[in-house]
Design a protein around this motif. Structure first.
Motif, PDB file in Angstrom:
ATOM      1  N   ASN A   8       0.848  -1.193   0.000  1.00 52.69           N
ATOM      2  CA  ASN A   8       0.000   0.000   0.000  1.00 52.69           C
ATOM      3  C   ASN A   8       0.882   1.241   0.000  1.00 52.69           C
ATOM      4  OD1 ASN A   8      -2.241   1.701   0.147  1.00 52.69           O
ATOM      5  ND2 ASN A   8      -2.286   1.631   2.388  1.00 52.69           N
ATOM      6  N   SER A   9       1.603   1.432  -1.102  1.00 50.31           N
ATOM      7  CA  SER A   9       2.496   2.578  -1.214  1.00 50.31           C
ATOM      8  C   SER A   9       2.584   3.003  -2.673  1.00 50.31           C
ATOM      9  CB  SER A   9       3.903   2.231  -0.703  1.00 50.31           C
ATOM     10  OG  SER A   9       4.581   1.393  -1.635  1.00 50.31           O
ATOM     11  N   GLU A  10       3.193   4.154  -2.886  1.00 47.40           N
ATOM     12  CA  GLU A  10       3.376   4.638  -4.255  1.00 47.40           C
ATOM     13  C   GLU A  10       4.199   3.648  -5.064  1.00 47.40           C
ATOM     14  OE1 GLU A  10       4.700   8.796  -6.447  1.00 47.40           O
ATOM     15  OE2 GLU A  10       5.795   8.157  -4.654  1.00 47.40           O
ATOM     16  N   ASP A  12       4.383   0.412  -4.753  1.00 45.70           N
ATOM     17  CA  ASP A  12       3.563  -0.743  -5.113  1.00 45.70           C
ATOM     18  C   ASP A  12       2.599  -0.400  -6.241  1.00 45.70           C
ATOM     19  OD1 ASP A  12       4.478  -2.688  -3.091  1.00 45.70           O
ATOM     20  OD2 ASP A  12       3.626  -1.265  -1.681  1.00 45.70           O
ATOM     21  N   ARG A  13       1.987   0.761  -6.162  1.00 52.27           N
ATOM     22  CA  ARG A  13       1.048   1.156  -7.216  1.00 52.27           C
ATOM     23  C   ARG A  13       1.762   1.357  -8.545  1.00 52.27           C
ATOM     24  NH1 ARG A  13      -0.802   4.108  -2.736  1.00 52.27           N
ATOM     25  NH2 ARG A  13       0.339   5.980  -3.392  1.00 52.27           N
ATOM     26  N   ASP A  14       2.946   1.960  -8.498  1.00 57.40           N
ATOM     27  CA  ASP A  14       3.639   2.299  -9.743  1.00 57.40           C
ATOM     28  C   ASP A  14       4.321   1.107 -10.390  1.00 57.40           C
ATOM     29  OD1 ASP A  14       2.769   4.855  -9.437  1.00 57.40           O
ATOM     30  OD2 ASP A  14       4.689   5.713  -8.845  1.00 57.40           O
ATOM     31  N   THR A  15       4.608   0.056  -9.617  1.00 56.96           N
ATOM     32  CA  THR A  15       5.200  -1.157 -10.200  1.00 56.96           C
ATOM     33  C   THR A  15       4.152  -2.244 -10.432  1.00 56.96           C
ATOM     34  OG1 THR A  15       5.778  -1.975  -7.987  1.00 56.96           O
ATOM     35  CG2 THR A  15       7.491  -0.771  -9.204  1.00 56.96           C
ATOM     36  N   ALA A  16       2.874  -1.908 -10.239  1.00 56.91           N
ATOM     37  CA  ALA A  16       1.813  -2.903 -10.395  1.00 56.91           C
ATOM     38  C   ALA A  16       1.711  -3.366 -11.845  1.00 56.91           C
ATOM     39  CB  ALA A  16       0.484  -2.316  -9.942  1.00 56.91           C
ATOM     40  N   THR A  27       1.404  -2.709 -17.856  1.00 53.17           N
ATOM     41  CA  THR A  27       1.832  -1.817 -16.794  1.00 53.17           C
ATOM     42  C   THR A  27       1.979  -0.421 -17.370  1.00 53.17           C
ATOM     43  OG1 THR A  27       3.429  -1.525 -14.974  1.00 53.17           O
ATOM     44  CG2 THR A  27       4.325  -2.144 -17.130  1.00 53.17           C
ATOM     45  N   ARG A  50       7.787  -8.318 -10.647  1.00 54.61           N
ATOM     46  CA  ARG A  50       6.436  -8.613 -10.157  1.00 54.61           C
ATOM     47  C   ARG A  50       5.688  -9.516 -11.141  1.00 54.61           C
ATOM     48  NH1 ARG A  50       5.162  -6.028  -5.626  1.00 54.61           N
ATOM     49  NH2 ARG A  50       6.030  -3.958  -5.162  1.00 54.61           N
ATOM     50  N   ARG A 163      11.184  10.413  -4.592  1.00 51.42           N
ATOM     51  CA  ARG A 163      10.461   9.242  -4.117  1.00 51.42           C
ATOM     52  C   ARG A 163      11.321   8.343  -3.242  1.00 51.42           C
ATOM     53  NH1 ARG A 163       8.600  11.716  -8.010  1.00 51.42           N
ATOM     54  NH2 ARG A 163       6.338  11.784  -8.331  1.00 51.42           N
ATOM     55  N   ARG A 196       7.657   3.263   3.494  1.00 46.55           N
ATOM     56  CA  ARG A 196       7.418   1.835   3.271  1.00 46.55           C
ATOM     57  C   ARG A 196       8.693   1.046   3.510  1.00 46.55           C
ATOM     58  NH1 ARG A 196       8.475  -2.049  -0.545  1.00 46.55           N
ATOM     59  NH2 ARG A 196       6.784  -3.278  -1.466  1.00 46.55           N
TER      60      ARG A 196
END
Length: 282
Positions: A8-10, A12-16, A27, A50, A163, A196
């Protein structure tokens, strides 16, 4: 602001990655993780890692090697994965990251081969002569919002710095004021800006997050990675990491960078070697 947590971090969202069909993932590469308008190589490795972690039966990269074929740019990308071998304790896979150029042609940006396992299930026997790097306390090192007297903040050099919670050892920051040591060394405390804690994907970022050692050799400018191999030893304990990067040889326009990453329990959690093209500035 509350500290971000793993998942739940930037970062994690950006590497999803999003599964489109078996073996194929979509992606989006954000502009916030760039250096000289190119997406950072460690960030790319985390994103592709990932996808491989989802495609393979084991969760964690133990060894991962990437060849960077062309510079990745912010925007949509596709990751195509293939399971090469699936064993009881390890599996092997390969992946390619692709984008479309200005003419709409699909271009392969990077190609990866990796071995995956469960880092939590590895034997805990450790026999090593390696020692954690000698870095001043966190509060005595230089953050991305600070720099040696007379130098611009490190965050001005690349959006990715905003970041990261990167605290550079002053002994390896002389390049920022025109006084590089010539030793080819970088040392820093590493973390993510939102607090994180680190995990295996973050370790893939950490090995490529410090300013290039070429700066400490008196060179300036973009130092593009050609090949990067990372070995992950174990999952890191909570808290900031210590990263040490050294270059012993620059020849033929290329240099190597050897990195070690240590966690708050004084464990060597990751090692890497990369080959990069030396910058042309001086």
């Amino acid at each position: 602001m509350a500290q971000a947590s793993i998942g739940n971090s930037e970062f994690d969202r950006d590497t999803a990655v999003v599964l489109r069909e078996p073996g194929v993932y979509d992606t989006d590469l954000p502009a916030g993780w760039t250096v000289f308008n190119a997406v950072n190589g460690g960030f790319l490795l985390a994103a592709v890692g990932r996808a491989l972690g989802d495609a393979l039966p084991h969760p964690d990269p133990v060894t991962i090697t990437a060849h960077y074929l062309t510079a990745s740019v912010p925007g949509p990308a596709v990751i195509r994965t293939e399971v090469v071998r699936s064993g009881r304790t390890m599996s092997t896979g390969q992946a390619s990251l692709l984008q479309h150029d200005e003419d709409g042609n699909e271009v392969e940006r990077m190609r990866i081969v990796a071995g995956y396992a469960d880092l939590g299930a590895l034997p805990d026997d450790v026999r090593t002569t390696a020692k954690p790097p000698a870095i001043p306390p966190y509060e005595h090192c230089l953050g991305s919002d600070a720099a040696p007297d007379g130098a611009p903040p490190m965050a001005d050099a690349a959006p990715i710095m905003e970041r990261l919670d990167l605290r550079l050892d002053p002994a390896t920051a002389g390049w920022a004021v025109g006084a590089p040591s010539g030793l080819g060394e970088m040392r820093a405390w590493f973390g993510l800006a939102d607090g994180r804690d680190s995990d295996p994907p973050a370790l893939l970022l950490a090995v490529d997050a410090l300013p290039p050692t070429a700066f400490d050799l008196g060179l300036s400018g973009w130092t593009p990675t050609l090949e990067l191999t990372v070995h992950l030893r174990c999952r890191p304990a909570p808290g900031p990491l210590r990263v040490s990067v050294t270059t012993r040889n620059l020849a033929g326009g290329f240099l190597e960078e050897d990195a070690e990453v240590w966690d708050s329990d004084d464990r060597l959690v990751a090692q890497s070697r990369q080959l990069a093209r030396a910058p042309r500035g001086a």
